[in-house]
Design a protein around this motif. Structure first.
Motif, PDB file in Angstrom:
ATOM      1  N   TYR A   1      -0.052  -2.573  -0.071  1.00 53.54           N
ATOM      2  CA  TYR A   1       0.674  -3.813  -0.367  1.00 53.54           C
ATOM      3  C   TYR A   1       2.172  -3.526  -0.492  1.00 53.54           C
ATOM      4  O   TYR A   1       2.665  -3.149  -1.560  1.00 53.54           O
ATOM      5  CB  TYR A   1       0.146  -4.431  -1.660  1.00 53.54           C
TER       6      TYR A   1
ATOM      7  N   SER B   1      -8.299  -9.373  -4.285  1.00 53.46           N
ATOM      8  CA  SER B   1      -9.027  -8.463  -3.389  1.00 53.46           C
ATOM      9  C   SER B   1     -10.047  -7.640  -4.165  1.00 53.46           C
ATOM     10  O   SER B   1     -11.183  -7.450  -3.718  1.00 53.46           O
ATOM     11  CB  SER B   1      -8.035  -7.540  -2.672  1.00 53.46           C
TER      12      SER B   1
ATOM     13  N   THR C   1      -2.600 -12.309   2.728  1.00 53.15           N
ATOM     14  CA  THR C   1      -3.160 -11.254   1.874  1.00 53.15           C
ATOM     15  C   THR C   1      -2.097 -10.351   1.271  1.00 53.15           C
ATOM     16  O   THR C   1      -2.361  -9.640   0.300  1.00 53.15           O
ATOM     17  CB  THR C   1      -4.126 -10.383   2.670  1.00 53.15           C
TER      18      THR C   1
ATOM     19  N   LYS D   1     -13.329  -9.519  -5.130  1.00 50.42           N
ATOM     20  CA  LYS D   1     -14.238 -10.026  -4.090  1.00 50.42           C
ATOM     21  C   LYS D   1     -15.625  -9.409  -4.240  1.00 50.42           C
ATOM     22  O   LYS D   1     -15.757  -8.224  -4.524  1.00 50.42           O
ATOM     23  CB  LYS D   1     -13.671  -9.688  -2.701  1.00 50.42           C
TER      24      LYS D   1
ATOM     25  N   HIS E   1      -6.532   0.314  -3.460  1.00 47.20           N
ATOM     26  CA  HIS E   1      -5.526  -0.742  -3.621  1.00 47.20           C
ATOM     27  C   HIS E   1      -4.235  -0.115  -4.110  1.00 47.20           C
ATOM     28  O   HIS E   1      -4.143   0.318  -5.268  1.00 47.20           O
ATOM     29  CB  HIS E   1      -6.024  -1.809  -4.597  1.00 47.20           C
TER      30      HIS E   1
ATOM     31  N   GLU F   1      -1.100  -7.710   2.498  1.00 46.30           N
ATOM     32  CA  GLU F   1      -1.394  -6.336   2.882  1.00 46.30           C
ATOM     33  C   GLU F   1      -0.576  -5.940   4.109  1.00 46.30           C
ATOM     34  O   GLU F   1      -0.191  -6.784   4.932  1.00 46.30           O
ATOM     35  CB  GLU F   1      -2.871  -6.173   3.218  1.00 46.30           C
TER      36      GLU F   1
ATOM     37  N   LYS G   1      -5.180  -1.498   5.535  1.00 47.40           N
ATOM     38  CA  LYS G   1      -5.857  -2.308   4.526  1.00 47.40           C
ATOM     39  C   LYS G   1      -5.725  -1.636   3.166  1.00 47.40           C
ATOM     40  O   LYS G   1      -5.882  -0.427   3.033  1.00 47.40           O
ATOM     41  CB  LYS G   1      -7.336  -2.464   4.900  1.00 47.40           C
ATOM     42  N   GLY G   2      -5.419  -2.434   2.160  1.00 46.82           N
ATOM     43  CA  GLY G   2      -5.273  -1.898   0.815  1.00 46.82           C
ATOM     44  C   GLY G   2      -3.877  -1.435   0.470  1.00 46.82           C
ATOM     45  O   GLY G   2      -3.627  -1.033  -0.668  1.00 46.82           O
TER      46      GLY G   2
END
Length: 550
Positions: free
Chosen positions: A518, A547, A508, A550, A264, A510, A515-516
């Motif tokens: 931001y 995220s 999201t 989750k 992230h 993102e 993915k991950g």
């Protein structure tokens, strides 16, 4: 509790008149009023001789429910909204991964703070220095013309907003009242409480320095880590399920060679991290060109602006130093507007690259300097980015063409100023009449290190020069004295906003293909100014937290 809006009183009203206005508006007796607070105070100066203060008030009475029914159709009496901030979650004690934030300007600051408050213990990486050392480097550049490309107006703790007017207002939609979270954190860090209710709050550079330090200390106290002089050279990624189109962040590699692992990663790099933009494009992160604006800084004596805006009320302590906001739509289809207006401030050197000259505006909380300054800028579209390019065809296909466009203008200004970081300047009267200036008149340029009198028509594309020459007299019809002969123009202003947008998913937040990752704040194309950058930082912190939970 009730929210009353548009309560108008004379500029010089007595304190007790505010309570009386509440009683009259609601038709209640004094004993039925429990308490009230000022949520917002602005002013209407359209009639200079009769300036009015305009209040938004939060009021508690013994008859709240009944009054809501009585004023059901009155848009100026509603139930007060809940503006308190509510965290979206809390990190479990078993969580081992730590989110990483790149950049420690206003956006990165709030990403780090909110994540830390939720227990996620973020690692914040800032390529520049901590704010006090950065301030020494920046003031040293202004005095001695020695530029540190990693520690300046653009790079370092606090971001570009540290050397600005410290404006804390924005026109972004804010249905969840994130702006109140930003303002309350600033007050907790030492900002004056008036920023919670004045309509155009500001802080100024010296107060911002101390506040940033206090907020950094809070992040560290909550388990976060701030690492300065740590430039990220590579974002490490892995394919998702063997896909060549979609990737997952796995960490970052620093300029030192150190690797930090995370899934992230918040990217809050500001609008001048040009090498990082290039790295992202080379790594295949989805990026697109976006419009921005270029132009000059204009300076007047602050007294001229005060008189034009407030008339006999100029100097009133509640009104303070006058500001303005101007726009003109030109015959050639361009728009010219004022930007980042700094009452009682100075024009400053904001370069971050050798051999290139950039201006910006700054003021202190007091706004007591002699001059007012503002950027006067022309809107630029991606189709304009090939101006001055030696290879316009290939440049047109380059998503980073806006950066190269900025650089060419900054190089022109640097050469015109004498190639020593002195800025090229011209009197407005000479600019309008296509004459080179020789010296200043009543308005002495405030730019440091120094200035050189020139013909500024050489610094911008012809359409931009034509547009500004048309706009200045039009602005004079709105603010008397605006196009006065002795007003001063300083070149060149190019960093009004990011020249790119790092595209992200609306839900999201993102990256669309990583993915991950931001993208956040002004550099990513999602904010403009301290407050909106802070708001976006809160949104991104929440997205990362959800995220990770989750």
């Amino acid at each position: 509790m009730l929210r009353l809006t548009n309560i108008k009183l004379d500029l010089n009203h007595q304190p007790e008149q505010l309570q009386q206005a509440i009683l009259e508006k609601l038709g209640i007796e004094a004993e039925q009023l429990v308490e009230f607070t000022v949520f917002k105070r602005g002013y209407d100066a359209r009639q200079k001789s009769q300036i009015q203060l305009i209040y938004t008030l939060d009021v508690q009475t013994t008859l709240d429910d009944e009054l809501l029914q009585t004023f059901e159709k009155d848009t100026q009496v509603k139930e007060s909204p809940d503006t308190r901030y509510h965290f979206v979650g809390q990190a479990p004690s078993t969580l081992t991964e730590r989110p990483v934030v790149i950049g420690f300007g206003p956006c990165g600051l709030f990403i780090g703070l909110v994540l830390a408050q939720m227990g996620f213990k973020p690692i914040v990486l800032e390529r520049g220095k901590e704010v006090r050392q950065r301030t020494k480097d920046t003031f040293g550049f202004w005095r001695k013309k020695i530029l540190n490309t990693e520690s300046n107006v653009q790079f370092g703790e606090g971001g570009a907003g540290t050397f600005s007017d410290g404006k804390l207002y924005s026109q972004v939609k804010d249905p969840k009242h994130y702006s109140r979270k930003v303002l309350h954190e600033f007050v907790d860090a030492g900002a004056p409480e008036e920023i919670l209710y004045v309509s155009k709050p500001h802080i100024g550079t010296f107060k911002l320095v101390t506040m940033v330090e206090q907020m950094r200390a809070k992040i560290i106290e909550l388990g976060g880590e701030i690492r300065f002089e740590q430039r990220v050279d590579t974002i490490n990624m892995a394919p998702v399920n063997g896909s060549s189109d979609k990737k997952q962040v796995t960490g970052v590699t620093l300029a030192t060679g150190e690797v930090i692992y995370t899934k992230h990663l918040a990217l809050a790099i500001g609008h001048s991290a040009r090498d990082t933009f290039k790295m992202l494009v080379e790594q295949g992160v989805f990026v697109k060109a976006k419009p921005f604006s270029v132009g000059f800084r204009i300076e007047h004596e602050q007294s001229v602006i005060d008189e034009a805006r407030f008339g006999k009320n100029a100097g009133h302590p509640i009104l303070g130093a006058a500001d303005y906001k101007l726009v003109h739509h030109c015959k050639n289809g361009r728009s010219v507007y004022s930007f980042c207006m700094c009452p009682g401030g100075t024009v400053v050197a904001a370069a971050s690259e050798e051999g290139r000259l950039v201006t910006n505006g700054m003021s202190q909380y007091s706004r007591h300097e002699r001059n007012a300054n503002s950027a006067i800028v022309v809107g630029i579209e991606p189709k304009d980015f090939t101006y001055g390019s030696e290879d316009p065809e290939s440049e047109a296909e380059n998503v980073l063409a806006g950066i190269e466009f900025q650089r060419r203008l900054e190089e022109k200004a640097f050469k015109l100023g004498g190639e020593n970081y002195d800025a090229p300047v011209q009197l407005v009267g000479d600019f309008l009449n296509s004459r080179k200036s020789g010296e200043h008149g009543d308005v002495e340029p405030s730019y440091k290190p120094g200035v050189k009198y020139c013909d500024l028509s050489e610094t911008l594309p012809e359409y931009a020069i034509d547009a500004i020459r048309e706009a200045l007299p039009a602005f004079n019809r709105k603010i008397k004295g605006f196009s006065m002969n002795d007003a001063t123009l300083t070149a060149v202003e190019t960093r009004t906003s990011s020249p790119i947008q790092i595209t992200r998913d609306k839900e999201t937040l993102e990256s669309l293909n990583v993915k991950g990752l931001y993208p956040a704040g002004e550099g990513a194309g999602y904010a403009g100014g301290i407050l909106s950058a802070g708001i976006d930082g809160i949104k991104v912190a929440e997205a990362i937290a959800l995220s990770m939970l989750k």
